[in-house]
Design an enzyme around this catalytic site. Structure first.
Site, PDB file in Angstrom:
ATOM      1  N   LYS A  73     -39.121  95.485  39.040  1.00  0.00           N
ATOM      2  CA  LYS A  73     -39.372  95.768  37.614  1.00  0.00           C
ATOM      3  C   LYS A  73     -38.537  96.952  37.139  1.00  0.00           C
ATOM      4  CE  LYS A  73     -41.133  92.660  38.201  1.00  0.00           C
ATOM      5  NZ  LYS A  73     -41.557  91.825  39.337  1.00  0.00           N
ATOM      6  N   VAL A 262     -29.332  73.022  48.975  1.00  0.00           N
ATOM      7  CA  VAL A 262     -28.265  73.701  49.708  1.00  0.00           C
ATOM      8  C   VAL A 262     -28.199  73.158  51.137  1.00  0.00           C
ATOM      9  CG1 VAL A 262     -27.500  75.919  50.630  1.00  0.00           C
ATOM     10  CG2 VAL A 262     -28.380  75.765  48.288  1.00  0.00           C
ATOM     11  N   GLY A 295     -38.832  81.641  48.686  1.00  0.00           N
ATOM     12  CA  GLY A 295     -40.265  81.856  48.886  1.00  0.00           C
ATOM     13  C   GLY A 295     -40.556  82.813  50.025  1.00  0.00           C
ATOM     14  N   ARG A 296     -41.841  83.004  50.276  1.00  0.00           N
ATOM     15  CA  ARG A 296     -42.263  83.947  51.315  1.00  0.00           C
ATOM     16  C   ARG A 296     -43.278  83.267  52.235  1.00  0.00           C
ATOM     17  NH1 ARG A 296     -40.832  89.063  50.482  1.00  0.00           N
ATOM     18  NH2 ARG A 296     -42.660  89.960  51.504  1.00  0.00           N
ATOM     19  N   HIS A 468     -52.475  93.369  12.902  1.00  0.00           N
ATOM     20  CA  HIS A 468     -51.247  92.873  12.277  1.00  0.00           C
ATOM     21  C   HIS A 468     -50.323  94.052  11.987  1.00  0.00           C
ATOM     22  CE1 HIS A 468     -48.570  90.504   9.817  1.00  0.00           C
ATOM     23  NE2 HIS A 468     -48.611  91.466   8.912  1.00  0.00           N
TER      24      HIS A 468
HETATM   25  P1  FAD Z   1     -47.564  93.386  51.606  1.00  0.00           P
HETATM   26  O1  FAD Z   1     -47.363  94.022  50.311  1.00  0.00           O
HETATM   27  O2  FAD Z   1     -46.573  92.481  52.161  1.00  0.00           O
HETATM   28  O3  FAD Z   1     -48.010  94.500  52.616  1.00  0.00           O
HETATM   29  C1  FAD Z   1     -48.262  94.258  53.962  1.00  0.00           C
HETATM   30  C2  FAD Z   1     -48.056  95.541  54.719  1.00  0.00           C
HETATM   31  O4  FAD Z   1     -48.532  95.375  56.041  1.00  0.00           O
HETATM   32  C3  FAD Z   1     -46.600  95.979  54.856  1.00  0.00           C
HETATM   33  O5  FAD Z   1     -46.507  97.357  54.649  1.00  0.00           O
HETATM   34  C4  FAD Z   1     -46.264  95.636  56.309  1.00  0.00           C
HETATM   35  O6  FAD Z   1     -45.254  96.459  56.848  1.00  0.00           O
HETATM   36  C5  FAD Z   1     -47.595  95.905  56.963  1.00  0.00           C
HETATM   37  N1  FAD Z   1     -47.810  95.209  58.224  1.00  0.00           N
HETATM   38  C6  FAD Z   1     -47.582  93.907  58.515  1.00  0.00           C
HETATM   39  N2  FAD Z   1     -47.980  93.631  59.767  1.00  0.00           N
HETATM   40  C7  FAD Z   1     -48.466  94.789  60.271  1.00  0.00           C
HETATM   41  C8  FAD Z   1     -49.043  95.140  61.509  1.00  0.00           C
HETATM   42  N3  FAD Z   1     -49.234  94.245  62.471  1.00  0.00           N
HETATM   43  N4  FAD Z   1     -49.405  96.428  61.696  1.00  0.00           N
HETATM   44  C9  FAD Z   1     -49.230  97.354  60.717  1.00  0.00           C
HETATM   45  N5  FAD Z   1     -48.720  97.068  59.518  1.00  0.00           N
HETATM   46  C10 FAD Z   1     -48.342  95.797  59.309  1.00  0.00           C
HETATM   47  N6  FAD Z   1     -46.353  90.297  42.923  1.00  0.00           N
HETATM   48  C11 FAD Z   1     -46.906  90.565  41.716  1.00  0.00           C
HETATM   49  O7  FAD Z   1     -48.126  90.452  41.573  1.00  0.00           O
HETATM   50  N7  FAD Z   1     -46.139  90.989  40.661  1.00  0.00           N
HETATM   51  C12 FAD Z   1     -44.798  91.122  40.767  1.00  0.00           C
HETATM   52  O8  FAD Z   1     -44.140  91.491  39.810  1.00  0.00           O
HETATM   53  C13 FAD Z   1     -44.185  90.836  42.006  1.00  0.00           C
HETATM   54  N8  FAD Z   1     -42.860  90.967  42.169  1.00  0.00           N
HETATM   55  C14 FAD Z   1     -42.300  90.757  43.387  1.00  0.00           C
HETATM   56  C15 FAD Z   1     -40.918  90.915  43.530  1.00  0.00           C
HETATM   57  C16 FAD Z   1     -40.317  90.715  44.757  1.00  0.00           C
HETATM   58  C17 FAD Z   1     -38.839  90.918  44.906  1.00  0.00           C
HETATM   59  C18 FAD Z   1     -41.118  90.367  45.885  1.00  0.00           C
HETATM   60  C19 FAD Z   1     -40.497  90.187  47.245  1.00  0.00           C
HETATM   61  C20 FAD Z   1     -42.487  90.189  45.766  1.00  0.00           C
HETATM   62  C21 FAD Z   1     -43.090  90.373  44.506  1.00  0.00           C
HETATM   63  N9  FAD Z   1     -44.461  90.197  44.319  1.00  0.00           N
HETATM   64  C22 FAD Z   1     -45.024  90.435  43.093  1.00  0.00           C
HETATM   65  C23 FAD Z   1     -45.338  89.763  45.410  1.00  0.00           C
HETATM   66  C24 FAD Z   1     -46.098  90.967  45.968  1.00  0.00           C
HETATM   67  O9  FAD Z   1     -45.167  91.913  46.430  1.00  0.00           O
HETATM   68  C25 FAD Z   1     -47.025  90.524  47.095  1.00  0.00           C
HETATM   69  O10 FAD Z   1     -47.877  89.503  46.627  1.00  0.00           O
HETATM   70  C26 FAD Z   1     -47.863  91.682  47.572  1.00  0.00           C
HETATM   71  O11 FAD Z   1     -47.065  92.734  48.030  1.00  0.00           O
HETATM   72  C27 FAD Z   1     -48.796  91.234  48.690  1.00  0.00           C
HETATM   73  O12 FAD Z   1     -49.587  92.303  49.073  1.00  0.00           O
HETATM   74  P2  FAD Z   1     -50.189  92.404  50.545  1.00  0.00           P
HETATM   75  O13 FAD Z   1     -50.906  93.698  50.585  1.00  0.00           O
HETATM   76  O14 FAD Z   1     -50.916  91.171  50.868  1.00  0.00           O
HETATM   77  O15 FAD Z   1     -48.934  92.449  51.527  1.00  0.00           O
HETATM   78  P1  AMP Z   2     -40.851  80.703  45.016  1.00  0.00           P
HETATM   79  O1  AMP Z   2     -41.712  80.107  46.101  1.00  0.00           O
HETATM   80  O2  AMP Z   2     -41.511  80.779  43.667  1.00  0.00           O
HETATM   81  O3  AMP Z   2     -40.226  81.999  45.411  1.00  0.00           O
HETATM   82  O4  AMP Z   2     -39.642  79.672  44.828  1.00  0.00           O
HETATM   83  C1  AMP Z   2     -38.734  79.325  45.849  1.00  0.00           C
HETATM   84  C2  AMP Z   2     -37.900  78.163  45.333  1.00  0.00           C
HETATM   85  O5  AMP Z   2     -36.847  77.872  46.268  1.00  0.00           O
HETATM   86  C3  AMP Z   2     -38.687  76.876  45.149  1.00  0.00           C
HETATM   87  O6  AMP Z   2     -38.561  76.456  43.813  1.00  0.00           O
HETATM   88  C4  AMP Z   2     -38.019  75.887  46.115  1.00  0.00           C
HETATM   89  O7  AMP Z   2     -37.973  74.572  45.591  1.00  0.00           O
HETATM   90  C5  AMP Z   2     -36.614  76.458  46.252  1.00  0.00           C
HETATM   91  N1  AMP Z   2     -35.911  76.026  47.488  1.00  0.00           N
HETATM   92  C6  AMP Z   2     -36.411  75.951  48.729  1.00  0.00           C
HETATM   93  N2  AMP Z   2     -35.469  75.508  49.621  1.00  0.00           N
HETATM   94  C7  AMP Z   2     -34.322  75.285  48.904  1.00  0.00           C
HETATM   95  C8  AMP Z   2     -32.983  74.838  49.231  1.00  0.00           C
HETATM   96  N3  AMP Z   2     -32.603  74.506  50.491  1.00  0.00           N
HETATM   97  N4  AMP Z   2     -32.068  74.748  48.233  1.00  0.00           N
HETATM   98  C9  AMP Z   2     -32.415  75.082  46.974  1.00  0.00           C
HETATM   99  N5  AMP Z   2     -33.647  75.502  46.606  1.00  0.00           N
HETATM  100  C10 AMP Z   2     -34.596  75.617  47.548  1.00  0.00           C
END
Ligand code: FAD
Ligand code: AMP
Length: 489
Positions: A73, A262, A295-296, A468
């Protein structure tokens, strides 16, 4: 004798020190919020976190604060400023010549924000008497957690817990045929740290992360091509919103190619060749950098889950019930490691719920009213179901919409792209979904969340006075339109 007693007392005290009511593994928005709430409720709490920040030092806040929500952000805001100066201010009569870009300063500003906020989390833990155990947490039999501090020579420590909350988050998903080298082929974390604007940038995946990062670098001047395997754009959003957003993003210069799978990436001295296939055959596109944003996946492979018999599904998610209880009594899991959207606020609310339930309180999370936001410009935000989703769930629906070009405030702001759509039950009039594409959608959606949480009808929303001129009046008008009563269109 006295000496012996003293030793025994010290030993016992030491042992007690290592016993906690709650041990949270993972210091992201799910875990640290759970720990703070547990601390507030008087539970003796420890938070185990291993994250090492960009500076090489331990850093709390997980993905969200270090490499997710906040840094993205920060860069989205900076790049939007740049885009406005370059392309939008002239219409306001503001002339800016010789506008220059300092990517280093932009990244440094982002890093400073991250440091401020991650240190803030450390302060909050302290204030709420939560002990931060830095290192890798591993589940052991008998409600123990082994903490291995980062650094080779540091000795592991074993702590005992009455309750364990697993909040180990998620990591970027990778593609088997594209190897991330963190130089030219990068993940989302790397894409927050480019030291210059790539001339030609490829993004694999037109999901939330791909669109946000693609927008940042496109606004700063990169030629961005986004390759998305699916035929339809943003399938989780309302189709009308998705269609309007795709049209606008293409107009902004994002070259989004749908149905593009891809296949491989070839590295040359001059750049990367990304080979992909679509319905028309195979194609290649040349880029300088490539962001893999497909994705993640839940981060559960290093927890020792097998040994303690913690149930994990084939995709890596920890199995939980509606209260985030795992199959093992007193072990909970929250945030990105469990079902539901991978969103920071969803994990935080689960954290609060679990801490309060451990303390004997009654608490639930309503997963039906979790808002989603995509921070492109304009923003996309929604809560609840799409019309199709409602029909699939067997509900008859009616809907109303309102375009921002008819909103006085949006016209005054020169932000007329987008619309608001309200979906309601055809019989009861209960609001089932609200979808927004437009300026400040991320803030406007909160009103819809409150309305849905209180099971408001479209008529209720239509009867509420909106200031408004505000863009929020479009929500009011869309609710009126459910009954064909919109005024300004
Ligand atoms: P995480 O934030 O992943 O935290 C997990 C923590 O646990 C990490 O510090 C990790 O190192 C630690 N950990 C893992 N395993 C162990 C272990 N065995 N021992 C000790 N520590 C450990 N979400 C939104 O809601 N709004 C957004 O705008 C947004 N933007 C995003 C942009 C990007 C580029 C990305 C990558 C993600 C974004 N997300 C957003 C998603 C959001 O970041 C995640 O949903 C959120 O961080 C998940 O929180 P969590 O606490 O479950 O896990
Ligand atoms: P998100 O889960 O919102 O982060 O989105 C990930 C996106 O990547 C999804 O829309 C998937 O369809 C797309 N995706 C996954 N694998 C491929 C690939 N091999 N080539 C192009 N797009 C992909």
């Amino acid at each position: 004798m006295v000496y012996q007693l003293l030793i025994e007392r010290t030993y016992k005290e030491k042992e007690q020190m290592k016993e906690f009511d709650v041990v949270v593994i993972g210091g992201g928005p799910a875990g640290y919020v759970a720990a703070i709430r547990a601390g507030q409720l008087g539970l003796k709490t420890a938070l185990v976190d291993e994250y090492i920040g960009k500076s090489g030092k331990p850093s709390l806040g997980g993905t969200c604060l270090n490499a997710g929500c906040i840094p993205s952000k920060a860069l989205l805001d900076s790049s939007e400023h740049y885009d406005r100066v370059k392309h939008k201010y002239a219409a306001h009569g503001i002339k800016a010549e010789g506008v220059d870009l300092d990517v280093g300063q932009m990244i440094a500003r982002k890093d400073k924000i991250v440091t401020t906020l991650t240190q803030g989390v450390a302060g909050l833990l302290k204030k709420n008497k939560v002990k931060w155990l830095q290192g890798h947490g591993r589940l052991e039999l008998g409600m123990h957690v082994t903490v291995q501090p980062n650094g080779d020579d540091a000795a592991a420590e074993k702590v005992k817990a009455k309750h364990i909350i697993v909040a180990t988050g998620s990591v970027p998903r990778e593609l088997s045929n594209v190897t991330i080298d963190h130089q030219r082929i990068v993940d989302s974390t790397d894409a927050l740290n480019f030291d210059e604007v790539p001339k030609r940038l490829g993004v694999i995946g037109a999901g939330v992360i791909g669109l946000e990062l693609g927008s940042v670098w496109s606004r700063l001047g990169a030629e961005v091509v986004v390759l998305e395997a699916m035929d339809d754009f943003l399938t989780m959003t309302d189709p009308e919103i998705a269609k309007a957003a795709l049209k606008e993003f293409k107009r902004q210069g994002l070259d989004i190619r749908m149905g593009a799978m891809v296949k491989s990436v070839e590295e040359g001295s001059d750049g990367l060749t990304v080979n992909y296939a679509d319905n028309d055959g195979t194609h290649a596109v040349e880029v300088d950098k490539l962001i893999v944003a497909v994705g993640r996946k839940p981060h559960t492979d290093q927890l020792n889950a097998d040994e303690v018999a913690l149930l994990i599904d084939e995709s890596g998610y920890i199995h939980v019930d509606q209260y985030c209880r795992t199959n093992i009594p007193d072990i909970y899991a929250i945030g990105d490691v469990v079902r539901g959207p991978m969103l920071a606020h969803k994990g935080s609310e689960e954290g609060v719920m679990v801490a309060e339930r451990i303390a004997g309180q009654v608490r639930e999370v309503n997963h039906d009213t979790i808002p989603w936001v995509i921070y492109t410009w304009p923003e996309i935000a929604w809560v609840g179901k799409t019309e199709n989703g409602c029909r699939q769930a067997g509900r008859k629906v009616k809907s109303g919409s309102f375009p921002l070009r008819a909103s006085g405030r949006a016209v005054a702001m020169d932000e007329t792209v987008g619309l608001v759509k309200v979906i309601a039950d055809a019989d009861s009039d209960e609001i089932l979904g609200v979808h927004i594409f437009g300026a400040a959608a991320s803030e406007m959606i909160a009103e819809a969340v409150v309305a849905m949480e209180y099971r408001a009808s479209a008529e209720d929303l239509a009867s509420i006075v909106h200031a408004h001129p505000t863009v929020s009046e479009a929500v009011h008008e869309a609710a009126l339109d459910v009954h064909g009563q919109a005024i300004h269109i």
